[in-house]
Design a protein around this motif. Sequence first.
Motif, PDB file in Angstrom:
ATOM      1  N   GLU A  39       2.956   7.882   1.447  1.00  0.00           N
ATOM      2  CA  GLU A  39       2.311   8.975   2.161  1.00  0.00           C
ATOM      3  C   GLU A  39       1.444   8.416   3.283  1.00  0.00           C
ATOM      4  N   LEU A  40       1.620   8.965   4.488  1.00  0.00           N
ATOM      5  CA  LEU A  40       0.847   8.570   5.660  1.00  0.00           C
ATOM      6  C   LEU A  40       0.251   9.813   6.292  1.00  0.00           C
ATOM      7  N   ARG A  41      -1.067   9.805   6.429  1.00  0.00           N
ATOM      8  CA  ARG A  41      -1.777  10.929   7.052  1.00  0.00           C
ATOM      9  C   ARG A  41      -2.443  10.432   8.334  1.00  0.00           C
ATOM     10  N   ALA A  42      -2.055  11.030   9.445  1.00  0.00           N
ATOM     11  CA  ALA A  42      -2.629  10.662  10.743  1.00  0.00           C
ATOM     12  C   ALA A  42      -2.944  11.922  11.546  1.00  0.00           C
ATOM     13  N   GLN A  43      -3.336  12.973  10.845  1.00  0.00           N
ATOM     14  CA  GLN A  43      -3.600  14.247  11.482  1.00  0.00           C
ATOM     15  C   GLN A  43      -4.877  14.196  12.324  1.00  0.00           C
ATOM     16  N   HIS A  44      -4.912  15.068  13.343  1.00  0.00           N
ATOM     17  CA  HIS A  44      -6.084  15.214  14.211  1.00  0.00           C
ATOM     18  C   HIS A  44      -6.526  13.877  14.818  1.00  0.00           C
ATOM     19  N   ASN A  45      -5.601  13.290  15.559  1.00  0.00           N
ATOM     20  CA  ASN A  45      -5.890  12.124  16.379  1.00  0.00           C
ATOM     21  C   ASN A  45      -5.439  12.435  17.807  1.00  0.00           C
ATOM     22  N   GLU A  46      -5.086  11.423  18.577  1.00  0.00           N
ATOM     23  CA  GLU A  46      -4.654  11.632  19.959  1.00  0.00           C
ATOM     24  C   GLU A  46      -3.282  11.003  20.200  1.00  0.00           C
ATOM     25  N   LEU A  47      -2.444  11.046  19.180  1.00  0.00           N
ATOM     26  CA  LEU A  47      -1.110  10.466  19.268  1.00  0.00           C
ATOM     27  C   LEU A  47      -0.217  11.306  20.175  1.00  0.00           C
ATOM     28  N   THR A  48       0.530  10.643  21.053  1.00  0.00           N
ATOM     29  CA  THR A  48       1.532  11.320  21.863  1.00  0.00           C
ATOM     30  C   THR A  48       2.946  11.032  21.364  1.00  0.00           C
ATOM     31  N   GLY A  49       3.061  10.069  20.465  1.00  0.00           N
ATOM     32  CA  GLY A  49       4.344   9.707  19.893  1.00  0.00           C
ATOM     33  C   GLY A  49       4.138   8.741  18.744  1.00  0.00           C
ATOM     34  N   LEU A  50       5.243   8.206  18.253  1.00  0.00           N
ATOM     35  CA  LEU A  50       5.215   7.241  17.158  1.00  0.00           C
ATOM     36  C   LEU A  50       6.038   6.018  17.560  1.00  0.00           C
ATOM     37  N   PRO A  51       5.698   4.846  17.037  1.00  0.00           N
ATOM     38  CA  PRO A  51       6.490   3.652  17.364  1.00  0.00           C
ATOM     39  C   PRO A  51       7.857   3.684  16.682  1.00  0.00           C
ATOM     40  N   GLU A  52       8.827   3.032  17.298  1.00  0.00           N
ATOM     41  CA  GLU A  52      10.166   2.940  16.700  1.00  0.00           C
ATOM     42  C   GLU A  52      10.114   2.315  15.313  1.00  0.00           C
ATOM     43  N   SER A  53       9.123   1.473  15.078  1.00  0.00           N
ATOM     44  CA  SER A  53       9.029   0.779  13.793  1.00  0.00           C
ATOM     45  C   SER A  53       8.779   1.725  12.630  1.00  0.00           C
ATOM     46  N   ILE A  54       8.410   2.984  12.917  1.00  0.00           N
ATOM     47  CA  ILE A  54       8.178   3.941  11.834  1.00  0.00           C
ATOM     48  C   ILE A  54       9.426   4.100  10.974  1.00  0.00           C
ATOM     49  N   GLY A  55      10.576   3.846  11.573  1.00  0.00           N
ATOM     50  CA  GLY A  55      11.833   3.985  10.851  1.00  0.00           C
ATOM     51  C   GLY A  55      12.018   2.984   9.734  1.00  0.00           C
ATOM     52  N   ARG A  56      11.177   1.961   9.691  1.00  0.00           N
ATOM     53  CA  ARG A  56      11.289   0.968   8.625  1.00  0.00           C
ATOM     54  C   ARG A  56      10.554   1.386   7.355  1.00  0.00           C
TER      55      ARG A  56
ATOM     56  N   LEU B 185       0.826  -1.198   0.000  1.00  0.00           N
ATOM     57  CA  LEU B 185       0.000   0.000   0.000  1.00  0.00           C
ATOM     58  C   LEU B 185       0.867   1.257   0.000  1.00  0.00           C
ATOM     59  N   GLU B 186       0.504   2.219  -0.868  1.00  0.00           N
ATOM     60  CA  GLU B 186       1.290   3.438  -0.996  1.00  0.00           C
ATOM     61  C   GLU B 186       0.722   4.612  -0.200  1.00  0.00           C
ATOM     62  N   TYR B 187      -0.603   4.671  -0.017  1.00  0.00           N
ATOM     63  CA  TYR B 187      -1.226   5.835   0.623  1.00  0.00           C
ATOM     64  C   TYR B 187      -2.197   5.360   1.684  1.00  0.00           C
ATOM     65  N   LEU B 188      -2.032   5.876   2.912  1.00  0.00           N
ATOM     66  CA  LEU B 188      -2.924   5.547   4.012  1.00  0.00           C
ATOM     67  C   LEU B 188      -3.333   6.826   4.722  1.00  0.00           C
ATOM     68  N   ASN B 189      -4.646   7.036   4.838  1.00  0.00           N
ATOM     69  CA  ASN B 189      -5.174   8.200   5.533  1.00  0.00           C
ATOM     70  C   ASN B 189      -6.047   7.739   6.690  1.00  0.00           C
ATOM     71  N   VAL B 190      -5.578   7.967   7.924  1.00  0.00           N
ATOM     72  CA  VAL B 190      -6.345   7.625   9.124  1.00  0.00           C
ATOM     73  C   VAL B 190      -6.614   8.884   9.953  1.00  0.00           C
ATOM     74  N   GLY B 191      -6.562  10.037   9.312  1.00  0.00           N
ATOM     75  CA  GLY B 191      -6.761  11.299  10.001  1.00  0.00           C
ATOM     76  C   GLY B 191      -8.176  11.481  10.510  1.00  0.00           C
ATOM     77  N   GLU B 192      -8.334  12.467  11.406  1.00  0.00           N
ATOM     78  CA  GLU B 192      -9.649  12.836  11.933  1.00  0.00           C
ATOM     79  C   GLU B 192     -10.344  11.657  12.623  1.00  0.00           C
ATOM     80  N   ASN B 193      -9.608  10.980  13.497  1.00  0.00           N
ATOM     81  CA  ASN B 193     -10.170   9.909  14.316  1.00  0.00           C
ATOM     82  C   ASN B 193      -9.816  10.169  15.781  1.00  0.00           C
ATOM     83  N   ARG B 194      -9.785   9.124  16.587  1.00  0.00           N
ATOM     84  CA  ARG B 194      -9.443   9.258  18.007  1.00  0.00           C
ATOM     85  C   ARG B 194      -8.342   8.266  18.374  1.00  0.00           C
TER      86      ARG B 194
END
Length: 242
Positions: free
Chosen positions: A120-137, A95-104
């Motif tokens: 491209e990854l869109r995760a705007q307007h959620n309740e994230l306090t950080g990102l997992p280390e795996s994002i580096g992959r 998968l090339e594009y994932l949009n999970v924005g505007e959730n909780r």
Amino acid sequence: MTDVLNLWKAGLGEVPEDVWERTGLRVLILADNGLIRLSPDIGRLHRLHTLDLGHNRLAEAPGELGELRGLTRYLYLHDNHLTRLPPELGRLDGLEYLNVGENRIGELPPEIGDMAGLVELRAQHNELTGLPESIGRLGRLRELWLRGNRITSLPTAFSALGRLRHLELRDNALESVPEPLRALPLLRHLDLRSNRLRGIPDWVAELPSLEKLDLRWNGFEVRGDDLPSLRALRERGCAVLT
């Protein structure tokens, strides 16, 4: 039979069972239908490359989405009521594009790092306090949109995102510019508006590809070209907004 089914704003309430029989579908649009749940039968649509579930009322995304191995272009889950993402999404490694924005959503699952095809990854307007280390992959990632979360820092592994060009961190809780950004050679646009920054480190001027840096509405004051790092960026043609 067409391989595209567009049911946008069809007033469905729930998906008709015969949709899951159309296993030859390549594109399925179910946006804006007031959907509360999805049948696990969605996992039968193995040929889908695009799935739009945005603007519904889904409180849960079924793990069967991970069975859609043909899903290589777009997956829209934005504007729902999701509090988590199923770890099975990690199976969608094309998968090339994932949009999970505007959730909780409170956190991204570690399996997000298995989605190696993401550009491209869109995760705007959620309740994230950080990102997992795996994002580096996510070695192919070029754009990351994280506006309107509660992020206080970025993991060390973020420095491995060597192809990242656009990073939006507006409206978060950062008190300093995250050190892992220092290692991103292709970063062009960095949006740090409306955080809690106390200053700008000198190494920001060393980001070789930076074209736009937005620092407005933070907790420090910059007068003219007081900071050498910002002056150096402007001198080389980077747009610096303070």
